[in-house]
Design a protein around this motif. Structure first.
Motif: not given
Length: 65
Positions: A2-6, A12-18
Motif C-alpha cells: 500500500d502506498a500509504a505504508d511508504i 525497508l526491511y521490517q515495515q516494507l518487507d524487503l
C-alpha cells in the motif's frame, strides 16, 4: 504494498518487507540512479540504508556532490 505504508520513517526491511538489498539489487539500483542523475555512483553509498529517508538522503547527497 500500500502506498500509504511508504513513509520516510518506514524501515525497508521490517515495515516494507524487503529482506535485504542483495548485491544484484544494489547494482541494479545504482545503475538506474546513474542513468537518471548522470553521475558516477559507488554501490557502497547504499550499503547502510535502512529507511526510506536513508535512501532519499543518499540520493540527495549524490546529486549535490
Amino acid at each position: 504494498m500500500d502506498a500509504a505504508d511508504i513513509t520516510l520513517e518506514a524501515s525497508l526491511y521490517q515495515q516494507l518487507d524487503l529482506d535485504s538489498i542483495d548485491a544484484v539489487d544494489l547494482v541494479d539500483l545504482v545503475i538506474k540512479l546513474q542513468q537518471r542523475t548522470g553521475r558516477n555512483i559507488q554501490p557502497e553509498a547504499f550499503k547502510t540504508v535502512r529507511t526510506v529517508d536513508d535512501v532519499v538522503n543518499a540520493i540527495e547527497g549524490l546529486i549535490k556532490s
